[in-house]
Every structure is written in structure tokens, then in C-alpha cells.
Design a protein around this motif. Structure first.
Motif: not given
Length: 169
Positions: A125-130
Motif C-alpha cells: 500500500t502507499p504506506k508500505g504495508e502489505m
């Protein structure tokens, strides 16, 4: 599990979590799967290593030592969803259906329906989360983080309890 649901609807149960996961348990899972688990998920695990969600389609979040690739224990389910999604006219879920076996299954045994909460290791995701993928009988739901998934679950539980306590007149 039925006793937990009864206690929840009566307002007696206030915590459905488990004891926290240790850093060793989290690190072991990350090494086993060759990934760094999302920060919102590991923050959750440090508070509760698993969680019961009575009355929800997602019956539980598994302890970190029990998470597995969907294809390890449920290859038949992954195949079913791949074939089902392939028959849909919309190609939105094409990128998920080809990777189902490799997603990490976070949810416990389904409630008589093949519904799962998955981490998609390949979609960030844009936040770097899976990305969290909720795989249900009506299709897939894509959620930006584990934190957002749990917020949605909490909203659903609170909404259900409010309906239970204040039925339509």
C-alpha cells in the motif's frame, strides 16, 4: 466460541484477545515466510497473539505461529476462488487470483463458509504495508493495512451489538 458470543451480546465479555506474542515468535514467523510482517500487524501481535471475533464472518485472527500460506492448508479454496474470479466479467481481481496460494492466511477456521483474511506479500500500500485481502463468498475486499482491517471489524461488531440491543421498532 458460542459462550463467548453469548457473553459479548450480553455485555459481559470485554476482551477477546490472547496473551501477547514474543519478539521471538514474530521473528520466527518472519524468517519462516521470508518477509517482514507489516508494522500494524506486529504492533497488534505485541498486544494480542490472536483474537476471537464472535458473530463475525472472520471467526478469529490466528496466533502468529499458526499463520500459513493459504495454499498450504486450503489449496482447494484457492483453486475455487481462482476459478470463480476468473468467471467474473470484471478483471479487478485478476492480480489477486493468480497469487492466492502465496498469500499469508491470518484468519482462523472459516464459519462454514470459505472466508479468509490474507496478507498479500506482493501488493504494498502507499504506506508500505502489505495489503490485506478479505476473501469472502461475495468476492474480495482490499484493505490498506491490518490496522484498518481491525477498525472495520470493530465498527462491524459495535454496529451489530447496537442492533441487537436496540431492535427495529
Amino acid at each position: 466460541m458460542p459462550q463467548v458470543a453469548i457473553a459479548a451480546t450480553a455485555g459481559h465479555a470485554t476482551w477477546f484477545g490472547m496473551p501477547p506474542a514474543t519478539q521471538e515468535q514474530i521473528t520466527s514467523a518472519e524468517q519462516r515466510w521470508g518477509v517482514t510482517l507489516p508494522s500494524t500487524y506486529t504492533a497488534f501481535l505485541r498486544v494480542s497473539n490472536g483474537f476471537l471475533m464472535p458473530g463475525q464472518s472472520t471467526s478469529s485472527i490466528l496466533p502468529v505461529e499458526l499463520i500459513a500460506h493459504l495454499g498450504d492448508d486450503h489449496a482447494d479454496v484457492a483453486r475455487f476462488y481462482r476459478e470463480t474470479l476468473d468467471s467474473w466479467p470484471d478483471e479487478v481481481d485478476d492480480y489477486v487470483q493468480n497469487r492466492l496460494e502465496g498469500t499469508i492466511q491470518l484468519s482462523g477456521p472459516p464459519n462454514h463458509r470459505p472466508e479468509f483474511v490474507l496478507l498479500d506479500q506482493q501488493e504494498k500500500t502507499p504506506k508500505g504495508e502489505m495489503e490485506v485481502v478479505k476473501l469472502a463468498h461475495e468476492g474480495t475486499e482490499h484493505i490498506d493495512s491490518f490496522e484498518q482491517f481491525m477498525e472495520l471489524q470493530l465498527f462491524s461488531v459495535n454496529y451489530g451489538l447496537r442492533l441487537y440491543r436496540e431492535p427495529w421498532r
